[in-house]
Design an enzyme around this catalytic site. Structure first.
Site, mmCIF file in Angstrom:
data_model
loop_
_atom_site.group_PDB
_atom_site.id
_atom_site.type_symbol
_atom_site.label_atom_id
_atom_site.label_comp_id
_atom_site.label_asym_id
_atom_site.label_seq_id
_atom_site.Cartn_x
_atom_site.Cartn_y
_atom_site.Cartn_z
ATOM 1 N N ASP A 2 80.590 34.929 81.936
ATOM 2 C CA ASP A 2 80.137 33.991 81.054
ATOM 3 C C ASP A 2 78.749 34.292 80.843
ATOM 4 O O ASP A 2 77.884 35.035 81.542
ATOM 5 C CB ASP A 2 80.022 32.691 82.000
ATOM 6 C CG ASP A 2 80.091 31.462 81.220
ATOM 7 O OD1 ASP A 2 80.194 31.508 80.044
ATOM 8 O OD2 ASP A 2 79.847 30.483 82.171
ATOM 9 N N GLY A 47 77.210 33.804 74.764
ATOM 10 C CA GLY A 47 76.788 32.964 73.723
ATOM 11 C C GLY A 47 75.311 32.519 74.124
ATOM 12 O O GLY A 47 74.338 33.045 73.137
ATOM 13 N N TRP A 103 73.139 34.523 75.760
ATOM 14 C CA TRP A 103 72.406 35.648 75.736
ATOM 15 C C TRP A 103 72.068 36.039 74.268
ATOM 16 O O TRP A 103 70.862 36.389 73.785
ATOM 17 C CB TRP A 103 73.425 36.825 76.146
ATOM 18 C CG TRP A 103 72.831 38.213 76.118
ATOM 19 C CD1 TRP A 103 72.063 38.617 77.198
ATOM 20 C CD2 TRP A 103 72.919 39.072 75.070
ATOM 21 N NE1 TRP A 103 71.699 40.117 76.851
ATOM 22 C CE2 TRP A 103 72.222 40.354 75.293
ATOM 23 C CE3 TRP A 103 73.532 39.161 73.718
ATOM 24 C CZ2 TRP A 103 71.807 41.403 74.647
ATOM 25 C CZ3 TRP A 103 73.252 40.211 73.221
ATOM 26 C CH2 TRP A 103 72.611 41.304 73.449
ATOM 27 N N HIS A 140 79.347 38.394 72.279
ATOM 28 C CA HIS A 140 80.616 38.800 72.725
ATOM 29 C C HIS A 140 80.802 40.300 72.863
ATOM 30 O O HIS A 140 81.455 41.072 73.541
ATOM 31 C CB HIS A 140 81.684 38.053 72.046
ATOM 32 C CG HIS A 140 81.690 36.591 72.252
ATOM 33 N ND1 HIS A 140 81.525 36.233 73.616
ATOM 34 C CD2 HIS A 140 81.875 35.368 71.402
ATOM 35 C CE1 HIS A 140 81.732 34.668 73.483
ATOM 36 N NE2 HIS A 140 81.590 34.344 72.317
ATOM 37 N N SER A 174 90.650 32.070 78.115
ATOM 38 C CA SER A 174 91.453 31.293 79.042
ATOM 39 C C SER A 174 92.179 30.304 78.026
ATOM 40 O O SER A 174 92.035 30.360 76.755
ATOM 41 C CB SER A 174 90.254 30.326 79.692
ATOM 42 O OG SER A 174 89.601 29.305 78.866
ATOM 43 N N ARG A 233 87.975 26.084 71.230
ATOM 44 C CA ARG A 233 86.709 26.624 70.513
ATOM 45 C C ARG A 233 86.883 26.745 69.082
ATOM 46 O O ARG A 233 88.140 26.640 68.642
ATOM 47 C CB ARG A 233 86.356 27.906 71.088
ATOM 48 C CG ARG A 233 85.701 27.994 72.220
ATOM 49 C CD ARG A 233 84.952 29.305 72.878
ATOM 50 N NE ARG A 233 84.665 29.110 74.185
ATOM 51 C CZ ARG A 233 83.751 30.054 74.859
ATOM 52 N NH1 ARG A 233 83.114 30.820 74.121
ATOM 53 N NH2 ARG A 233 83.436 29.788 76.129
ATOM 54 N N LEU A 243 91.961 52.714 89.631
ATOM 55 C CA LEU A 243 91.364 51.489 89.510
ATOM 56 C C LEU A 243 92.531 50.684 88.584
ATOM 57 O O LEU A 243 93.068 51.247 87.704
ATOM 58 C CB LEU A 243 90.151 51.257 88.698
ATOM 59 C CG LEU A 243 89.803 49.674 88.368
ATOM 60 C CD1 LEU A 243 89.268 49.211 89.555
ATOM 61 C CD2 LEU A 243 88.515 49.672 87.293
ATOM 62 N N LEU A 251 85.069 27.362 88.831
ATOM 63 C CA LEU A 251 86.020 28.406 88.817
ATOM 64 C C LEU A 251 86.968 28.418 87.510
ATOM 65 O O LEU A 251 87.382 29.209 87.135
ATOM 66 C CB LEU A 251 86.988 28.394 89.970
ATOM 67 C CG LEU A 251 86.498 28.785 91.372
ATOM 68 C CD1 LEU A 251 87.602 28.539 92.470
ATOM 69 C CD2 LEU A 251 86.120 30.190 91.199
ATOM 70 N N GLU A 254 85.700 35.046 98.606
ATOM 71 C CA GLU A 254 84.078 34.813 98.783
ATOM 72 C C GLU A 254 83.461 34.594 97.123
ATOM 73 O O GLU A 254 84.226 35.133 96.200
ATOM 74 C CB GLU A 254 83.488 36.118 99.173
ATOM 75 C CG GLU A 254 83.990 36.447 100.595
ATOM 76 C CD GLU A 254 83.607 35.145 101.890
ATOM 77 O OE1 GLU A 254 82.693 34.412 101.262
ATOM 78 O OE2 GLU A 254 84.477 35.135 102.596
HETATM 79 C C1 FPP Z 1 81.892 33.612 77.905
HETATM 80 O O1 FPP Z 1 80.688 33.319 77.086
HETATM 81 C C2 FPP Z 1 82.781 34.528 77.666
HETATM 82 C C3 FPP Z 1 84.078 34.348 77.326
HETATM 83 C C4 FPP Z 1 84.337 33.219 76.705
HETATM 84 C C5 FPP Z 1 84.966 35.601 77.110
HETATM 85 C C6 FPP Z 1 84.452 36.825 77.903
HETATM 86 C C7 FPP Z 1 84.458 37.634 76.585
HETATM 87 C C8 FPP Z 1 84.059 39.020 76.633
HETATM 88 C C9 FPP Z 1 83.313 39.531 77.883
HETATM 89 C C10 FPP Z 1 83.837 39.821 75.506
HETATM 90 C C11 FPP Z 1 85.021 40.062 74.963
HETATM 91 C C12 FPP Z 1 85.887 41.042 75.633
HETATM 92 C C13 FPP Z 1 87.069 41.335 75.502
HETATM 93 C C14 FPP Z 1 87.654 42.552 75.925
HETATM 94 C C15 FPP Z 1 87.857 40.186 74.633
HETATM 95 P P1 FPP Z 1 80.496 32.161 76.435
HETATM 96 O O2 FPP Z 1 80.765 32.133 75.012
HETATM 97 O O3 FPP Z 1 81.352 30.982 77.003
HETATM 98 O O4 FPP Z 1 78.781 32.194 76.798
HETATM 99 P P2 FPP Z 1 78.255 30.766 76.828
HETATM 100 O O5 FPP Z 1 78.287 29.877 77.730
HETATM 101 O O6 FPP Z 1 76.846 31.214 77.016
HETATM 102 O O7 FPP Z 1 78.363 29.969 75.500
#
Ligand code: FPP
Length: 225
Positions: free
Chosen positions: A12, A15, A17, A29, A57, A63, A123, A180, A192
């Site tokens: 997480d 966005g 970042w 992303h 998810s 979104r 892995l 979660l 954990e």
């Molecule tokens: C959360 O960031 C992250 C996601 C929605 C999904 C995770 C995606 C990646 C790590 C990059 C994509 C990788 C692949 C392989 C598809 P957020 O947008 O919720 O961040 P924020 O809470 O700061 O807005």
């Protein structure tokens, strides 16, 4: 010292970042996707055998369409480009989640990467895409009904996605939120939990080493004493 067989991560903060750097969310992303390689290789160094990463998810469909398209294209790109890296490093690719909803191109890319990496023994890396724990459990129960098997804990466990990866020992969530979000609720019943404020694109080997070191010292009781 605890074994760490299965690590799962809620990636997480992409966005935020990007926002902190006045960049588009998509750049966050993209950088988040690059963090995956580093973390996977670190897991191999640490002797972790299973890694599940929450990439998309069942709730992320809410979104904006533009962001959904970007994330799914990023997933497609990621999957298409990992063959050499995964084979070289003995990484077996898996997915968790209902992938039947994806277009043929993505489905083919997923099954190709699974096939060519199936002998990887360092892995197992599962990307959770269109994943929700409640959906996974419901699909497992439907499989049992179809197979005319008894609905009990053991059978549900065996019919979850990529069941060979087993229970989750440690769940890390980056980005500072402490929940979660429908991730690994069954397999993580005794996991954990570590919540770090680090935003996913900034998560690195050093922090993972530290978290794992702390995890190994925890007295895990699994309901016992
Ligand atoms: C959360 O960031 C992250 C996601 C929605 C999904 C995770 C995606 C990646 C790590 C990059 C994509 C990788 C692949 C392989 C598809 P957020 O947008 O919720 O961040 P924020 O809470 O700061 O807005």
């Amino acid at each position: 010292m605890n074994d760490l067989n299965h690590l799962a991560i809620i990636m997480d903060g992409n966005g935020r970042w990007a926002k902190l750097k006045s960049l588009a969310r998509s750049v966050g992303h993209k950088n988040g996707a690059d963090t995956i390689d580093k973390v996977a290789l670190t897991c191999i160094d640490l002797g972790i055998k299973n890694l599940t990463l929450y990439a998309f998810s069942t709730e992320n469909w809410s979104r904006p369409k533009e962001e959904i398209d970007f994330l799914l294209n990023l997933a497609k790109d990621f999957i298409k480009k990992k063959e050499a890296l995964f084979i070289k490093n003995g990484v077996k690719f898996e997915t968790k989640g209902d992938i039947s909803v994806f277009d043929d191109e993505l489905k083919k890319a997923i099954s190709h990467l699974k096939e060519v990496t199936k002998n990887g023994s360092n892995l197992t890396l599962a990307l959770a895409v269109n994943y929700g724990s409640k959906d996974e459990i419901a699909r497992a129960v439907k499989k049992l009904i179809k197979l005319n098997l008894e609905i009990n804990e053991e059978n549900i466990t065996q019919h979850l996605d990529a069941p060979q990866m087993g229970n989750v020992d440690l769940i890390i969530r980056t980005g500072g939120e402490q929940r979660l979000s429908n991730f690994m609720l069954w397999q993580g019943a005794y996991a954990e939990l570590v919540f770090t404020p680090t935003l996913w694109p900034d998560f690195n080997q050093k922090e993972l080493f530290k978290i794992v070191e702390n995890y190994k010292k925890i007295h895990r009781k699994f309901g016992g004493l």
